[in-house]
Design an enzyme around this catalytic site. Structure first.
Site, PDB file in Angstrom:
ATOM      1  CG  ASP A  77      -1.858   1.376   1.409  1.00  0.00           C
ATOM      2  OD1 ASP A  77      -1.678   2.032   0.567  1.00  0.00           O
ATOM      3  OD2 ASP A  77      -2.375   1.458   2.460  1.00  0.00           O
ATOM      4  CG  ASP A 102      -3.516  -1.162  -2.387  1.00  0.00           C
ATOM      5  OD1 ASP A 102      -2.879  -1.461  -1.081  1.00  0.00           O
ATOM      6  OD2 ASP A 102      -4.423  -0.421  -2.357  1.00  0.00           O
TER       7      ASP A 102
END
Length: 309
Positions: A191, A236
């Site tokens: 992330d 992400d």
């Protein structure tokens, strides 16, 4: 010999049926602590998501008692056929600058990969100390059944407000790993908060991992890795470096797994799992179906096929 050909091809197809690509995934489970651990429905969905993957990076684990990963492994192995899908894991220390701590964990199929080495990036460069909110936990995997037999995974979960600096600092992690281990294949994933207002377009030029063409970004800027219908952000990411690993990616395998749609969940139910969707890609297995089939194909006899009018 001609009559034996179908048997040979059947045997070949049987052999190829046991050869699989390697699916590598990354998933921020958002505040993965006791509340989710104790919720059987949530845990069942997380296990289903993990079981799709051969290596799964989990982020935002908040588990001071080290219960979550052993629980997941027990659930994964308890629902697997004997000897075929046994999982193990490797987990980082608890990372963070203050009382708030998180962990990275890799859950992986033992019959597909093994861990060669691992270390926590020290984040102590002179004049550039403590660049990361949560230092990368670097893991070197050995994968004998894939076209690229070993690769390093460098995970990162940034703090949104400092994501530009943290993503850029991955280049320094890359150089540090190369000095220590001299690997040839790298995967950066996690992330990154690499979208929307956290990384505006003008800021990409400040990120070495983006400006250097030898780093290949598999998840594009226009993708949406968020669960909420009101957002569209490519937070992400997956980035590769290394000629062999780049050429070993299964075409069109880099994607976002929409578990809300796959498991027919409402948005509220999906947000109970996470506000992020997993991202993933696949590496090709050793050998080539096309090449193997050609080696068993009958030779041409020189006779012309009859042509239809």
């Amino acid at each position: 010999m001609t009559r034996m050909l179908p048997v040979t091809l059947l045997l070949l197809l049987f052999m190829l049926g046991s050869i699989h690509s390697l699916k590598i995934c990354s998933f921020n489970v958002r505040s993965f602590g006791a509340a989710k651990r104790d919720n059987s429905q949530v845990m069942d969905v997380i296990v289903k998501i993990i079981k799709r993957c051969d290596i799964m990076l989990l982020m935002e684990i908040k588990d001071s008692r080290n219960i979550i990963c052993p629980t997941l492994i027990k659930m994964l192995n308890g629902k697997s056929r004997r000897g075929t899908k046994d999982y193990d894991y490797i987990i980082s220390s608890r990372l963070g600058r203050n009382a708030y701590k998180e962990q990275y964990a890799f859950l992986y199929r033992k019959n597909m990969v093994s861990v060669k080495k691992s270390y926590h990036y020290p984040d102590t460069q002179n004049g550039d100390e403590d660049a990361f909110s949560r230092e990368p936990f670097v893991v070197w995997f050995y994968s004998p059944q894939t076209a690229v037999t070993d690769f390093v995974i460098i995970p990162l979960h940034t703090t949104p407000e400092t994501s530009v600096r943290e993503i850029d600092e991955l280049f320094d992690v890359y150089m540090d790993v190369k000095r220590q281990w001299k690997p040839e294949n790298f995967i950066f994933m996690g992330d990154f908060n690499a979208g929307c207002s956290y990384v505006p377009k003008k800021s990409w030029k400040e990120i070495r991992l983006r400006m250097d063409p030898k780093f290949v970004w598999l998840i594009g800027d226009n993708e949406d890795t968020t669960v909420k219908g009101t957002t569209k952000c490519a937070y992400d990411r997956i980035v590769l470096q290394g000629q062999k690993i780049n050429s070993s990616v299964v075409p069109d395998s880099a994607s976002i797994f929409d578990f809300q749609k796959a498991y027919r969940m409402t948005e509220e139910e999906a947000l109970g799992i996470s506000d992020h969707f997993p991202v993933e890609f696949e590496l090709q297995p050793t050998g080539s179906f096309t090449g193997l089939v050609r080696s068993f194909a009958p030779k041409k006899t020189g006779r012309k096929k009859s042509q239809k009018p």
